[in-house]
Motif scaffolding. Sequence first.
Motif, mmCIF file in Angstrom:
data_model
loop_
_atom_site.group_PDB
_atom_site.id
_atom_site.type_symbol
_atom_site.label_atom_id
_atom_site.label_comp_id
_atom_site.label_asym_id
_atom_site.label_seq_id
_atom_site.Cartn_x
_atom_site.Cartn_y
_atom_site.Cartn_z
ATOM 1 N N ALA A 1 47.325 -42.285 1.225
ATOM 2 C CA ALA A 1 48.490 -42.748 1.980
ATOM 3 C C ALA A 1 49.494 -43.343 0.995
ATOM 4 N N ASP A 2 50.758 -43.370 1.380
ATOM 5 C CA ASP A 2 51.793 -43.875 0.479
ATOM 6 C C ASP A 2 51.573 -45.334 0.110
ATOM 7 N N ARG A 3 51.204 -46.148 1.057
ATOM 8 C CA ARG A 3 50.999 -47.579 0.799
ATOM 9 C C ARG A 3 49.517 -47.863 0.607
ATOM 10 N N GLN A 4 49.225 -48.537 -0.498
ATOM 11 C CA GLN A 4 47.845 -48.916 -0.821
ATOM 12 C C GLN A 4 47.843 -50.357 -1.306
ATOM 13 N N GLU A 5 46.841 -51.091 -0.927
ATOM 14 C CA GLU A 5 46.634 -52.422 -1.478
ATOM 15 C C GLU A 5 45.448 -52.300 -2.425
ATOM 16 N N LEU A 6 45.744 -52.259 -3.719
ATOM 17 C CA LEU A 6 44.717 -52.007 -4.719
ATOM 18 C C LEU A 6 44.168 -53.305 -5.292
ATOM 19 N N ALA A 7 42.962 -53.224 -5.804
ATOM 20 C CA ALA A 7 42.324 -54.364 -6.454
ATOM 21 C C ALA A 7 43.089 -54.715 -7.723
ATOM 22 N N PRO A 8 43.010 -55.981 -8.158
ATOM 23 C CA PRO A 8 43.645 -56.359 -9.431
ATOM 24 C C PRO A 8 43.118 -55.483 -10.575
ATOM 25 N N GLY A 9 44.004 -55.086 -11.469
ATOM 26 C CA GLY A 9 43.624 -54.242 -12.595
ATOM 27 C C GLY A 9 43.604 -52.772 -12.272
ATOM 28 N N CYS A 10 44.010 -52.400 -11.052
ATOM 29 C CA CYS A 10 44.035 -50.990 -10.644
ATOM 30 C C CYS A 10 45.469 -50.567 -10.353
ATOM 31 N N ALA A 11 45.748 -49.274 -10.544
ATOM 32 C CA ALA A 11 47.081 -48.731 -10.287
ATOM 33 C C ALA A 11 46.964 -47.273 -9.879
ATOM 34 N N ARG A 12 47.914 -46.816 -9.087
ATOM 35 C CA ARG A 12 47.964 -45.393 -8.740
ATOM 36 C C ARG A 12 48.459 -44.619 -9.937
ATOM 37 N N ALA A 13 47.883 -43.448 -10.129
ATOM 38 C CA ALA A 13 48.300 -42.588 -11.224
ATOM 39 C C ALA A 13 48.755 -41.236 -10.697
ATOM 40 N N GLY A 14 48.950 -41.138 -9.407
ATOM 41 C CA GLY A 14 49.378 -39.889 -8.796
ATOM 42 C C GLY A 14 49.093 -39.910 -7.307
ATOM 43 N N LEU A 15 49.350 -38.773 -6.641
ATOM 44 C CA LEU A 15 49.109 -38.678 -5.203
ATOM 45 C C LEU A 15 47.634 -38.812 -4.842
ATOM 46 N N ARG A 16 46.763 -38.431 -5.778
ATOM 47 C CA ARG A 16 45.323 -38.412 -5.513
ATOM 48 C C ARG A 16 44.531 -39.133 -6.590
ATOM 49 N N GLY B 1 25.640 -54.543 -21.354
ATOM 50 C CA GLY B 1 26.093 -55.397 -20.263
ATOM 51 C C GLY B 1 27.012 -54.661 -19.309
ATOM 52 N N ARG B 2 27.433 -55.396 -18.291
ATOM 53 C CA ARG B 2 28.279 -54.834 -17.245
ATOM 54 C C ARG B 2 29.690 -55.387 -17.319
ATOM 55 N N GLY B 3 30.631 -54.579 -16.839
ATOM 56 C CA GLY B 3 32.010 -55.013 -16.685
ATOM 57 C C GLY B 3 32.190 -55.617 -15.305
ATOM 58 N N ARG B 4 33.435 -55.814 -14.931
ATOM 59 C CA ARG B 4 33.704 -56.417 -13.627
ATOM 60 C C ARG B 4 33.428 -55.412 -12.504
ATOM 61 N N HIS B 5 33.014 -55.921 -11.364
ATOM 62 C CA HIS B 5 32.815 -55.082 -10.189
ATOM 63 C C HIS B 5 34.181 -54.608 -9.707
ATOM 64 N N ILE B 6 34.266 -53.333 -9.369
ATOM 65 C CA ILE B 6 35.514 -52.754 -8.885
ATOM 66 C C ILE B 6 35.289 -52.315 -7.443
ATOM 67 N N GLY B 7 36.083 -52.859 -6.549
ATOM 68 C CA GLY B 7 35.988 -52.499 -5.138
ATOM 69 C C GLY B 7 37.331 -52.018 -4.634
ATOM 70 N N LEU B 8 37.351 -50.832 -4.061
ATOM 71 C CA LEU B 8 38.591 -50.250 -3.547
ATOM 72 C C LEU B 8 38.404 -49.836 -2.087
ATOM 73 N N ALA B 9 39.406 -50.127 -1.282
ATOM 74 C CA ALA B 9 39.482 -49.651 0.097
ATOM 75 C C ALA B 9 40.769 -48.842 0.173
ATOM 76 N N LEU B 10 40.629 -47.536 0.123
ATOM 77 C CA LEU B 10 41.779 -46.637 0.031
ATOM 78 C C LEU B 10 42.038 -45.954 1.366
ATOM 79 N N ALA B 11 43.283 -45.947 1.791
ATOM 80 C CA ALA B 11 43.674 -45.242 3.006
ATOM 81 C C ALA B 11 44.085 -43.822 2.627
ATOM 82 N N MET B 12 43.570 -42.862 3.356
ATOM 83 C CA MET B 12 43.939 -41.474 3.129
ATOM 84 C C MET B 12 45.233 -41.177 3.887
ATOM 85 N N ARG B 13 45.988 -40.200 3.411
ATOM 86 C CA ARG B 13 47.254 -39.832 4.053
ATOM 87 C C ARG B 13 47.014 -39.367 5.485
ATOM 88 N N GLU B 14 45.933 -38.634 5.687
ATOM 89 C CA GLU B 14 45.589 -38.135 7.024
ATOM 90 C C GLU B 14 44.070 -38.031 7.122
#
Length: 168
Positions: free
Chosen positions: A87-102, A115-128
């Motif tokens: 979807a056009d509007r996304q609320e992304l986690a800190p440190g994340c960015a859109r790099a294209g339509l998909r 060791g491990r890095g930070r946990h990454i959690g995304l809730a992404l809305a699809m266009r349809e």
Amino acid sequence: MRRVAVRSVVLAGLLVLGGGLPAGAASAGPVLAAPVPAEDGPEADVAYHGRVSLAHAHLRILMVPQNEGPSALPNATVRLRLSAALADRQELAPGCARAGLREVVCETGPLPLHGRGRHIGLALAMREPVPEVVVRVDTWWNGGATDRNLENNEHVVLALDTGDSYAF
């Protein structure tokens, strides 16, 4: 500092894809299309483990990057490529960015040796609404480190629109 790193990687990606720089953006320096192992640089074994679920046009991705060594990394960038448009509007986690339509890219934060890095959690809305989404996970940038085992940081996951969780 994290936003600057992600912004630089996204700007570099736009240049590689032929989109040029957005108006008012400054060049981030040399541009690389993909991670290039450095002959004299560190060696690390970056891996991603997580799960993906799709329900009612909402894709959830929970992931933990890790490093099996032999060197620590100050940061890396994981890329998530989807088979369906976001979807056009996304609320992304800190440190994340859109790099294209998909596509979405996220920095991992420091990856200590074994060791491990930070946990990454995304809730992404699809266009349809879609019956399924293929999620491709890989490293987009690793600071020039050599990674001889790409099998644990390149994943392809099929998520069906059932709400079930699929592990990688």
